[in-house]
Design an enzyme around this catalytic site. Structure first.
Site, mmCIF file in Angstrom:
data_model
loop_
_atom_site.group_PDB
_atom_site.id
_atom_site.type_symbol
_atom_site.label_atom_id
_atom_site.label_comp_id
_atom_site.label_asym_id
_atom_site.label_seq_id
_atom_site.Cartn_x
_atom_site.Cartn_y
_atom_site.Cartn_z
ATOM 1 N N LYS A 9 -3.053 -9.222 -0.041
ATOM 2 C CA LYS A 9 -3.660 -8.472 -1.154
ATOM 3 C C LYS A 9 -2.720 -8.475 -2.350
ATOM 4 C CE LYS A 9 -0.918 -4.579 -0.982
ATOM 5 N NZ LYS A 9 0.152 -4.401 -1.951
ATOM 6 N N ASP A 53 -1.470 1.221 3.766
ATOM 7 C CA ASP A 53 -2.326 0.124 3.287
ATOM 8 C C ASP A 53 -3.247 -0.431 4.377
ATOM 9 O OD1 ASP A 53 -0.878 0.388 0.981
ATOM 10 O OD2 ASP A 53 0.021 -1.608 1.025
#
Ligand code: C5P
Length: 283
Positions: free
Chosen positions: A14, A135
């Site tokens: 990401k 996350d």
């Protein structure tokens, strides 16, 4: 895959298209407003049912002991189910470590999804994921999402966000907890700008047109602590990038480009200068 007792997942990296640190909390974590965005760079994970728990890794060097987030995820899954079962995990590591690309968190989320597919117990994957790392919940679904709280409170975008990105990284790994420890109230902001950006992207705007709203609260402290990161950012700003920003707490820097050709040219240039670099898509 023919083997009914094994599943294979591609765990994406990401970037953060904007990250504001709102403040430090009493529990030591920081409240954030960020836009998580998966990109087309993947680790590969094969998970197989087994009596015991074990793990092997190929590709980039990664510790495979108890600190590995895949093993932590698997243990947390079986603890939540109360089942005395295990799995073999084979990880092929491609996403650089200590880069702010979320590779370890993504591997953990893919482990949870693999186990869910193999065993299918009725447990709350989001809750287990949040217990492993801030996350990890994002990577259960990926795509584009606004992250708030520690990063575990997620709102998916209404429209898919697309674009071309160049990732590049100096030969430096940044420890996330250390990066947070460098922050002072001067690095904090309300999160309003990133929320406004998310509303626009969610309504169909493209990130390259919203460059003035894209910011990262880690940028100053990380560039001060790691001058090669600033040097790389300046190098990338000299290319055709519409936006250049640190990803998460670094050390990866990314650029967003309107054209794939410009992204590839920039990435080749950075590789020739000795940086690890790739031109890929937002996914
Ligand atoms: O959640 P995770 O284990 O990935 O976080 C690693 C470290 O980063 C935490 O121990 C904390 O020091 C810091 N952190 C933080 N605020 C967040 C996420 C992480 O302070 N929102």
């Amino acid at each position: 895959m023919a083997d009914a007792h094994a599943v294979e997942y591609h765990a994406p990296a990401k970037i953060n298209i904007g990250l504001e640190i709102v403040g430090r909390r009493d529990d030591g974590y920081h409240d954030l407003v960020t836009i998580f965005q998966t990109v087309g760079l993947y680790d590969t994970l094969t998970v197989r049912q087994a009596g015991d728990m074990s793990m092997t890794a190929t590709g980039l060097a990664v510790p495979t002991g108890e600190t590995n987030l895949c093993l932590k995820a698997a243990r947390a899954y079986f603890e939540a189910t109360g089942e005395d079962a295990g799995c073999e995990i084979a990880l092929h590591k491609t996403i650089p470590l200590g880069a702010g690309l979320g590779g370890g968190s993504s591997d953990a989320a893919s482990t949870l999804r693999s186990l869910d597919k193999l065993f299918g117990y009725d447990v709350d994957l989001h809750e287990i994921a949040a217990g492993i790392g801030s996350d990890v919940p994002f990577f259960l679904h990926g795509g584009t999402a606004l992250g708030e709280g520690r990063g575990e409170r997620l709102t998916p975008a209404q429209n898919p966000v697309s674009g071309y990105v160049v990732l590049a990284k100096p030969d430096i790994a940044v420890n996330t907890a250390h990066a947070y420890s460098l922050l002072t109230p001067e690095d904090y902001s309300s999160g309003r700008q990133t929320r406004q950006l998310f509303a626009k992207l969610s309504a169909g705007a493209v990130p390259v047109d919203e460059a003035n709203l894209i910011t990262n609260g880690f940028q100053n402290v990380i560039e001060k602590a790691y001058p090669p990161v600033r040097e790389l950012r300046e190098r990338m700003e000299a290319t055709d990038a519409a936006v250049v920003l640190l990803s998460g707490s670094g050390s990866c820097v990314f650029g967003l480009y309107e054209q794939i050709e410009a992204a590839e040219t920039a990435s080749n240039e950075l590789q020739r200068s000795g940086y690890w670099s790739l031109a890929i898509n937002l996914v």
